[in-house]
Design an enzyme around this catalytic site. Structure first.
Site, PDB file in Angstrom:
ATOM      1  N   CYS A   1      19.450  18.899 -42.537  1.00  0.00           N
ATOM      2  CA  CYS A   1      18.622  19.684 -43.254  1.00  0.00           C
ATOM      3  C   CYS A   1      19.427  20.294 -44.472  1.00  0.00           C
ATOM      4  O   CYS A   1      20.392  20.131 -44.682  1.00  0.00           O
ATOM      5  CB  CYS A   1      18.695  21.460 -42.346  1.00  0.00           C
ATOM      6  SG  CYS A   1      17.012  21.890 -43.393  1.00  0.00           S
TER       7      CYS A   1
ATOM      8  N   ASP B   1      17.231  29.498 -33.510  1.00  0.00           N
ATOM      9  CA  ASP B   1      18.541  30.139 -34.989  1.00  0.00           C
ATOM     10  C   ASP B   1      18.541  30.845 -34.556  1.00  0.00           C
ATOM     11  O   ASP B   1      18.005  31.374 -33.678  1.00  0.00           O
ATOM     12  CB  ASP B   1      17.666  29.023 -35.952  1.00  0.00           C
ATOM     13  CG  ASP B   1      18.855  28.913 -36.876  1.00  0.00           C
ATOM     14  OD1 ASP B   1      20.645  29.077 -37.278  1.00  0.00           O
ATOM     15  OD2 ASP B   1      18.971  28.765 -38.173  1.00  0.00           O
TER      16      ASP B   1
END
Length: 203
Positions: free
Chosen positions: A9, A131
């Site tokens: 990412c 996360d």
């Protein structure tokens, strides 16, 4: 072979695209129109960068409280394959977005308590991403907070060469998501990207 997929990412340069084309992760992420992130890119940049991607790599657009129309437009145009919602988007937001596009959605959740993890399980998004809450810090969250997860999820937060194998074998995620863990001096590092992909592929 683990069967776990890998997402890199925060791509923002054509050099990053070349690096992932060489390493062949399953997904790559572009942080779109998020000014507070140093990895943010504009819509025009995304179009240019995504056009250079290997066809086997799915482009994921990462949005933070963006207008639904922005995500839908890029999805429907085929610029990105999936949208990752990384802000305070709620179920009503997801319903509105689903009226505009039928492409897959990922909803990110910060996991600080077991209750956070249980809330994530209830999301109607196609995938959830778990996360530690402060993106790109390089710090993993406490995986023991997670219940048994019976739906496909992305595991993110503080993943790198030192703990990637453990994450895959212990947590069995659908995919792992790396950003700062494959950077050197805040830029994507082709060597680290390749090593991370190789670890997940089981070499």
């Amino acid at each position: 072979m683990s069967g776990t997929k890998i997402k890199i990412c925060g791509l923002r340069r054509m050099e990053d695209v070349r690096a992932v084309n060489e390493a062949k992760p399953d997904f790559c992420g572009f942080i779109i129109e998020v000014p507070k992130s140093f990895r943010s890119v504009t819509v025009d940049q995304v179009k240019e960068l995504a056009a250079g991607l290997d066809r086997d790599i799915q482009a994921v657009g990462v949005f933070v409280n963006a207008p639904e129309t922005l995500a839908a437009e890029l999805l429907n145009q085929g610029i990105i394959s999936m949208a990752q919602l990384h802000g305070q988007e709620d179920e009503a937001y997801i319903r509105r977005l689903r009226k505009l596009t039928d492409r897959p959605l990922i909803k990110a959740f910060s996991v600080r308590t077991r209750k956070d993890a249980e809330k994530a399980m209830e999301s109607t998004a196609d995938y959830i991403l778990l996360d530690q809450g402060s993106g790109g810090t390089g710090i993993p969250f406490d995986w023991s907070l997670l219940p048994v997860i019976e739906r496909p999820f992305f595991l993110a937060g503080g993943l790198g060469e030192d703990n990637l194998e453990t994450a895959v074998h212990r947590m069995h995620p659908y995919a792992v998501d790396l950003s700062s863990g494959v950077e050197t001096d805040m830029w994507k590092d082709p060597v680290k990207i390749k090593r991370a992909v190789d670890i997940v592929r089981g070499f």
